[in-house]
Motif scaffolding. Sequence first.
Motif, PDB file in Angstrom:
ATOM      1  N   LEU A 342       0.820  -1.210   0.000  1.00 42.73           N
ATOM      2  CA  LEU A 342       0.000   0.000   0.000  1.00 42.73           C
ATOM      3  C   LEU A 342       0.857   1.265   0.000  1.00 42.73           C
ATOM      4  CD1 LEU A 342      -2.828  -1.212   2.362  1.00 42.73           C
ATOM      5  CD2 LEU A 342      -2.958  -0.815  -0.089  1.00 42.73           C
ATOM      6  N   ALA A 343       2.029   1.189   0.603  1.00 40.67           N
ATOM      7  CA  ALA A 343       2.944   2.339   0.530  1.00 40.67           C
ATOM      8  C   ALA A 343       3.409   2.552  -0.906  1.00 40.67           C
ATOM      9  CB  ALA A 343       4.140   2.110   1.447  1.00 40.67           C
ATOM     10  N   ALA A 344       3.681   1.456  -1.612  1.00 42.08           N
ATOM     11  CA  ALA A 344       4.076   1.571  -3.013  1.00 42.08           C
ATOM     12  C   ALA A 344       2.931   2.099  -3.870  1.00 42.08           C
ATOM     13  CB  ALA A 344       4.538   0.208  -3.530  1.00 42.08           C
ATOM     14  N   MET A 345       1.711   1.716  -3.542  1.00 45.63           N
ATOM     15  CA  MET A 345       0.553   2.195  -4.296  1.00 45.63           C
ATOM     16  C   MET A 345       0.342   3.695  -4.089  1.00 45.63           C
ATOM     17  SD  MET A 345      -3.461   1.067  -3.984  1.00 45.63           S
ATOM     18  CE  MET A 345      -3.756   2.165  -2.585  1.00 45.63           C
ATOM     19  N   VAL A 355      -2.107  -4.333  -6.726  1.00 41.24           N
ATOM     20  CA  VAL A 355      -2.138  -4.343  -5.255  1.00 41.24           C
ATOM     21  C   VAL A 355      -3.407  -5.022  -4.767  1.00 41.24           C
ATOM     22  CG1 VAL A 355      -2.280  -2.890  -3.199  1.00 41.24           C
ATOM     23  CG2 VAL A 355      -0.673  -2.308  -5.023  1.00 41.24           C
ATOM     24  N   THR A 356      -4.529  -4.673  -5.381  1.00 38.12           N
ATOM     25  CA  THR A 356      -5.807  -5.278  -4.998  1.00 38.12           C
ATOM     26  C   THR A 356      -5.799  -6.774  -5.244  1.00 38.12           C
ATOM     27  OG1 THR A 356      -6.890  -3.213  -5.647  1.00 38.12           O
ATOM     28  CG2 THR A 356      -8.297  -5.114  -5.297  1.00 38.12           C
ATOM     29  N   VAL A 357      -5.261  -7.189  -6.398  1.00 31.55           N
ATOM     30  CA  VAL A 357      -5.227  -8.617  -6.742  1.00 31.55           C
ATOM     31  C   VAL A 357      -4.369  -9.392  -5.748  1.00 31.55           C
ATOM     32  CG1 VAL A 357      -4.342 -10.256  -8.450  1.00 31.55           C
ATOM     33  CG2 VAL A 357      -5.732  -8.324  -9.185  1.00 31.55           C
ATOM     34  N   VAL A 358      -3.196  -8.879  -5.407  1.00 32.27           N
ATOM     35  CA  VAL A 358      -2.294  -9.594  -4.498  1.00 32.27           C
ATOM     36  C   VAL A 358      -2.913  -9.712  -3.105  1.00 32.27           C
ATOM     37  CG1 VAL A 358      -0.063  -9.503  -3.311  1.00 32.27           C
ATOM     38  CG2 VAL A 358      -0.200  -9.012  -5.757  1.00 32.27           C
TER      39      VAL A 358
END
Length: 452
Positions: A342-345, A355-358
């Motif tokens: 989430l920080a990367a997003m 991010v959502t998929v992982v």
Amino acid sequence: MTTTETGRHAGGGLPAAGAEAATTAPAPARRPRRELAAATAGSVVEAYDWTVYGILAPYFAEALFPGTSPTAKLIAAYLGFALGFLVRPLGSVLIGRLTDTRGRRYGLTLTVGLIAAGSLCLAVIPGYASIGLAAPLLVVGARLVQGLSVGAENPSVAAYVTETAPAGHRYFYSAVSYGGVVLGSALSFIVMNVLLGVFGESGVEDGAWRYGFVFGGLLGLTALWIRRGAAESGVFTAAKEPKTRAPSPWPVLRAHLGRLALVFALTSGVTTTFYFVTVDFPSYAESAGAAGKEETSAALLLGMVALLAAMLGGGKAADRFGALPVLRLGFAGLAVGTVPLLAAMTSGRIPVQPVTVVLLFLLGLPLAVSNVFAGQLFPPAVRAVAVGLPTAAAISLFGGTFPVLAELLRSAGHNSWLPWWPALTAAAALAASWAVHEHPGREHPVPVTPHA
């Protein structure tokens, strides 16, 4: 050590639940697809009705709740969301007790009927401008009814699937039945997107949000019809003594406090991630400047596909290798990966879609096996109550309060703190999983033994 000896060592003289179920009523050779359909249909309704309230709240809060501040009205609507969670433990005891004494099918039809009734009530409640405080009170009343029924829905399904699934396929059946939760959640976002596409945001705010609850009510009535045609669990029928008053479940539950604590910890680990991603994620991403609500909602549909794939694959893997490796892999990934992802997003390095998929793929692994894993920890006579009480308590504490917590943190400028909550609860669930041993086998896949 045999499975019966293992259970006697773990549970104060009680055999392991998986062994008891197997010796009481051997698994049928046929594949009970009708029973699986009945369990899954109710899970779809439960997840849809529960999720659609959360995603429609920003649209109906203005019409149904008092106040002059839009933020205050939204928080009031989310408090209604939380109140439904608070009565879940009571529902798990009251309706779960009926499921343990009057039958699995009785409990399943009762829960889905009440959920459908609550949704239809929400669809027709007049606005605050018309009936004043009666409007929010009716909303709260409908959510309390749904909370009572949902508190017993999942443990009733857990007991039913544990007792009707064929040996060697119990975890896959668990994954399919719990997959109904994924389908119901995805369906709520599909309906939301359809409403926005047809009526626009202003049209949904002006009253089209009611169609979302009408659809939920009709969905519930369909599930009720399916469940009324399903067979009763053979394990329940064999274990029931019709002429004897059912004993109190509390002595048995006190003998299994360690198992109750384990179910609470595992449920807490999946609940925070589930409600963060499926309910709050669009608001989180928008506040962080990572993506708009519409883009995030579309990404969630893709993530739901990944979640369902992980659950089906995880169920198959658990039937072959045991539940604990599947549980631990998912929780470890969530504990370690949530905050960095989430920080990367939010920094723009990774788009919202992967991010959502992982996150949802990792969540799917413990979700795949949790129902039957918990169900086989307890004997049939108390199974619905024993699974329901810690599950409902954990969901009430960690799920029901999440939207309110998220809104309060955002209003205080601390949106970036939110990812730590699901990460920490996943880490706690991972740690709790090491308090048990598992002895998988083809015939009795899940006798689970807490450490002495």
